[in-house]
Design a protein around this motif. Structure first.
Motif, PDB file in Angstrom:
ATOM      1  N   GLY A 152      24.274  30.403 -22.263  1.00  0.00           N
ATOM      2  CA  GLY A 152      23.755  29.243 -21.553  1.00  0.00           C
ATOM      3  C   GLY A 152      24.426  27.993 -22.095  1.00  0.00           C
ATOM      4  O   GLY A 152      24.229  27.631 -23.253  1.00  0.00           O
ATOM      5  N   ILE A 153      25.260  27.375 -21.264  1.00  0.00           N
ATOM      6  CA  ILE A 153      26.066  26.246 -21.734  1.00  0.00           C
ATOM      7  C   ILE A 153      25.192  25.002 -21.853  1.00  0.00           C
ATOM      8  O   ILE A 153      24.783  24.396 -20.853  1.00  0.00           O
ATOM      9  CB  ILE A 153      27.257  25.989 -20.788  1.00  0.00           C
ATOM     10  CG1 ILE A 153      28.135  27.237 -20.714  1.00  0.00           C
ATOM     11  CG2 ILE A 153      28.071  24.803 -21.273  1.00  0.00           C
ATOM     12  CD1 ILE A 153      28.733  27.682 -22.032  1.00  0.00           C
ATOM     13  N   ARG A 154      24.889  24.661 -23.090  1.00  0.00           N
ATOM     14  CA  ARG A 154      24.076  23.491 -23.400  1.00  0.00           C
ATOM     15  C   ARG A 154      24.280  23.173 -24.873  1.00  0.00           C
ATOM     16  O   ARG A 154      24.897  23.961 -25.607  1.00  0.00           O
ATOM     17  CB  ARG A 154      22.605  23.748 -23.096  1.00  0.00           C
ATOM     18  CG  ARG A 154      22.001  24.944 -23.819  1.00  0.00           C
ATOM     19  CD  ARG A 154      20.715  25.370 -23.138  1.00  0.00           C
ATOM     20  NE  ARG A 154      20.005  26.419 -23.869  1.00  0.00           N
ATOM     21  CZ  ARG A 154      19.057  27.178 -23.331  1.00  0.00           C
ATOM     22  NH1 ARG A 154      18.696  26.987 -22.068  1.00  0.00           N
ATOM     23  NH2 ARG A 154      18.450  28.099 -24.037  1.00  0.00           N
ATOM     24  N   THR A 184      21.834  23.702 -16.243  1.00  0.00           N
ATOM     25  CA  THR A 184      21.451  22.407 -15.670  1.00  0.00           C
ATOM     26  C   THR A 184      22.712  21.678 -15.212  1.00  0.00           C
ATOM     27  O   THR A 184      23.770  21.811 -15.834  1.00  0.00           O
ATOM     28  CB  THR A 184      20.706  21.523 -16.696  1.00  0.00           C
ATOM     29  OG1 THR A 184      21.579  21.240 -17.792  1.00  0.00           O
ATOM     30  CG2 THR A 184      19.450  22.219 -17.205  1.00  0.00           C
ATOM     31  N   PRO A 185      22.614  20.881 -14.140  1.00  0.00           N
ATOM     32  CA  PRO A 185      23.816  20.198 -13.638  1.00  0.00           C
ATOM     33  C   PRO A 185      24.231  19.005 -14.485  1.00  0.00           C
ATOM     34  O   PRO A 185      25.352  18.515 -14.353  1.00  0.00           O
ATOM     35  CB  PRO A 185      23.384  19.742 -12.236  1.00  0.00           C
ATOM     36  CG  PRO A 185      21.893  19.630 -12.299  1.00  0.00           C
ATOM     37  CD  PRO A 185      21.449  20.705 -13.265  1.00  0.00           C
ATOM     38  N   GLU A 186      23.365  18.545 -15.386  1.00  0.00           N
ATOM     39  CA  GLU A 186      23.660  17.341 -16.165  1.00  0.00           C
ATOM     40  C   GLU A 186      24.273  17.639 -17.531  1.00  0.00           C
ATOM     41  O   GLU A 186      24.414  16.737 -18.357  1.00  0.00           O
ATOM     42  CB  GLU A 186      22.375  16.518 -16.373  1.00  0.00           C
ATOM     43  CG  GLU A 186      21.721  16.028 -15.090  1.00  0.00           C
ATOM     44  CD  GLU A 186      20.795  17.066 -14.490  1.00  0.00           C
ATOM     45  OE1 GLU A 186      20.508  18.063 -15.182  1.00  0.00           O
ATOM     46  OE2 GLU A 186      20.371  16.882 -13.334  1.00  0.00           O
ATOM     47  N   THR A 187      24.625  18.872 -17.799  1.00  0.00           N
ATOM     48  CA  THR A 187      25.144  19.233 -19.120  1.00  0.00           C
ATOM     49  C   THR A 187      26.417  18.450 -19.451  1.00  0.00           C
ATOM     50  O   THR A 187      27.349  18.400 -18.642  1.00  0.00           O
ATOM     51  CB  THR A 187      25.436  20.743 -19.184  1.00  0.00           C
ATOM     52  OG1 THR A 187      24.253  21.457 -18.839  1.00  0.00           O
ATOM     53  CG2 THR A 187      25.878  21.150 -20.579  1.00  0.00           C
ATOM     54  N   PRO A 192      34.965  21.154 -22.980  1.00  0.00           N
ATOM     55  CA  PRO A 192      35.327  21.406 -24.387  1.00  0.00           C
ATOM     56  C   PRO A 192      34.466  22.481 -25.047  1.00  0.00           C
ATOM     57  O   PRO A 192      34.954  23.209 -25.924  1.00  0.00           O
ATOM     58  CB  PRO A 192      35.151  20.049 -25.066  1.00  0.00           C
ATOM     59  CG  PRO A 192      34.329  19.234 -24.142  1.00  0.00           C
ATOM     60  CD  PRO A 192      34.606  19.733 -22.778  1.00  0.00           C
ATOM     61  N   MET A 193      33.201  22.608 -24.659  1.00  0.00           N
ATOM     62  CA  MET A 193      32.370  23.664 -25.237  1.00  0.00           C
ATOM     63  C   MET A 193      32.892  25.040 -24.840  1.00  0.00           C
ATOM     64  O   MET A 193      33.013  25.949 -25.680  1.00  0.00           O
ATOM     65  CB  MET A 193      30.907  23.504 -24.797  1.00  0.00           C
ATOM     66  CG  MET A 193      30.166  22.420 -25.544  1.00  0.00           C
ATOM     67  SD  MET A 193      28.367  22.480 -25.327  1.00  0.00           S
ATOM     68  CE  MET A 193      28.201  21.939 -23.637  1.00  0.00           C
ATOM     69  N   ILE A 194      33.228  25.210 -23.564  1.00  0.00           N
ATOM     70  CA  ILE A 194      33.747  26.500 -23.114  1.00  0.00           C
ATOM     71  C   ILE A 194      35.101  26.789 -23.745  1.00  0.00           C
ATOM     72  O   ILE A 194      35.383  27.927 -24.158  1.00  0.00           O
ATOM     73  CB  ILE A 194      33.829  26.536 -21.574  1.00  0.00           C
ATOM     74  CG1 ILE A 194      32.417  26.495 -20.973  1.00  0.00           C
ATOM     75  CG2 ILE A 194      34.571  27.786 -21.099  1.00  0.00           C
ATOM     76  CD1 ILE A 194      32.386  26.408 -19.462  1.00  0.00           C
ATOM     77  N   ALA A 195      35.934  25.763 -23.866  1.00  0.00           N
ATOM     78  CA  ALA A 195      37.252  25.948 -24.499  1.00  0.00           C
ATOM     79  C   ALA A 195      37.102  26.372 -25.954  1.00  0.00           C
ATOM     80  O   ALA A 195      37.843  27.248 -26.439  1.00  0.00           O
ATOM     81  CB  ALA A 195      38.062  24.659 -24.397  1.00  0.00           C
ATOM     82  N   THR A 196      36.149  25.779 -26.666  1.00  0.00           N
ATOM     83  CA  THR A 196      35.908  26.161 -28.060  1.00  0.00           C
ATOM     84  C   THR A 196      35.478  27.618 -28.149  1.00  0.00           C
ATOM     85  O   THR A 196      35.961  28.376 -29.007  1.00  0.00           O
ATOM     86  CB  THR A 196      34.822  25.259 -28.673  1.00  0.00           C
ATOM     87  OG1 THR A 196      35.278  23.915 -28.655  1.00  0.00           O
ATOM     88  CG2 THR A 196      34.522  25.671 -30.112  1.00  0.00           C
ATOM     89  N   VAL A 209      29.854  30.193 -14.368  1.00  0.00           N
ATOM     90  CA  VAL A 209      28.959  30.075 -13.214  1.00  0.00           C
ATOM     91  C   VAL A 209      28.305  28.698 -13.250  1.00  0.00           C
ATOM     92  O   VAL A 209      27.618  28.358 -14.220  1.00  0.00           O
ATOM     93  CB  VAL A 209      27.885  31.180 -13.228  1.00  0.00           C
ATOM     94  CG1 VAL A 209      26.949  31.039 -12.030  1.00  0.00           C
ATOM     95  CG2 VAL A 209      28.550  32.560 -13.230  1.00  0.00           C
ATOM     96  N   PRO A 210      28.513  27.894 -12.209  1.00  0.00           N
ATOM     97  CA  PRO A 210      27.905  26.558 -12.197  1.00  0.00           C
ATOM     98  C   PRO A 210      26.403  26.632 -11.951  1.00  0.00           C
ATOM     99  O   PRO A 210      25.866  27.701 -11.630  1.00  0.00           O
ATOM    100  CB  PRO A 210      28.627  25.870 -11.027  1.00  0.00           C
ATOM    101  CG  PRO A 210      28.964  27.000 -10.100  1.00  0.00           C
ATOM    102  CD  PRO A 210      29.293  28.176 -10.992  1.00  0.00           C
ATOM    103  N   CYS A 211      25.744  25.518 -12.109  1.00  0.00           N
ATOM    104  CA  CYS A 211      24.316  25.458 -11.813  1.00  0.00           C
ATOM    105  C   CYS A 211      24.143  25.530 -10.297  1.00  0.00           C
ATOM    106  O   CYS A 211      24.503  24.600  -9.577  1.00  0.00           O
ATOM    107  CB  CYS A 211      23.721  24.169 -12.364  1.00  0.00           C
ATOM    108  SG  CYS A 211      21.930  24.086 -12.225  1.00  0.00           S
TER     109      CYS A 211
END
Length: 237
Positions: A152-154, A184-187, A192-196, A209-211
């Motif tokens: 979960g990208i946050r 959430t769409p406001e993340t 850079p988080m996904i690249a890391t 996968v987008p929100c």
């Protein structure tokens, strides 16, 4: 003794609860069914129910059944349905239920006998107590399944993901791939988080996968790269 897995079988875990495991599991099932495979979903333990159509239901279990192109008795797909939306060992104790890995394994083997692909979704994160003696990581080891991690990208997800991957590796399990899921769409700082994570995770990124406006398996499947999963040697130890 470890058992043989199905020709294609995966355990879906997440960095936490509420990161989209069911959506990604259903999307994987949808994509594999679209390739002509007989696909079954399994949620060994689910907590939190609502009563409708004359029976207790869990939203995650219903979603997996809807994504499957095979029909099974609900007790095979979900051996343990717990009413309270709490940690499984707490909910089970409140209902006087003992969660038994042997029973879950028998249900899993029955699904494997009829399906080309079985997608098993965990509950919460990777290590969640099921009773006083075992947890969900023990279940994955018992079934000997390659793992797909839903991140979960946050804020905080990098540490959660890397710690989960260390726990998977410590048990001798294979990480088949991971999915970045925006809850959430406001993340902020998504790229850079996904690249890391890509630099640090030694497993294929199966999709970002987008929100989505609705938790739609077909819509989420559009963002998954099935080639990265199906061409990898995902069952190797």
């Amino acid at each position: 003794m470890r058992m043989q897995v199905a020709p294609q079988a995966y355990f879906i875990t997440g960095t936490d609860t509420g990161v989209g495991k069911t959506l990604i599991a259903s999307a994987l099932m949808h994509a594999m069914a679209g390739q002509g495979r007989r696909v079954a979903g399994m949620k060994p333990v689910a907590s939190g129910t609502t009563w409708h159509d004359g029976a207790w239901h869990n939203d995650d279990v219903d979603a997996l059944q809807a994504a499957s192109n095979l029909t099974f008795n609900a007790a095979l797909v979900n051996p343990y349905l717990l009413q309270e939306p709490a940690a499984p060992h707490i909910a089970a104790a409140a209902e006087g239920i003992g969660i038994d890995l042997d029973h879950i394994e028998r249900c899993y083997q029955t699904l494997c006998a009829s399906a080309d692909t079985v997608i098993v979704e965990g509950v919460g994160g990777f290590i969640v107590p099921l009773n006083d003696h075992c947890d969900t990581a023990d279940l994955v080891c018992r079934l000997d399944l390659p793992v797909i991690l839903v991140v979960g990208i946050r804020l905080g997800c990098i540490s959660h993901a890397l710690l989960t991957i260390e726990a998977i590796a410590a048990r001798g399990l294979h990480l088949a791939g991971w999915v970045a899921n925006l809850t959430t769409p406001e993340t902020a700082n998504v790229t850079p988080m996904i690249a890391t994570l890509q630099r640090r995770i030694n497993a294929p990124l199966l999709g970002c996968v987008p929100c989505l406006p609705a938790a739609d398996a077909a819509g989420a499947a559009h963002f998954l790269d099935m080639t990265a999963l199906l061409t990898a040697n995902n069952t190797s130890r």
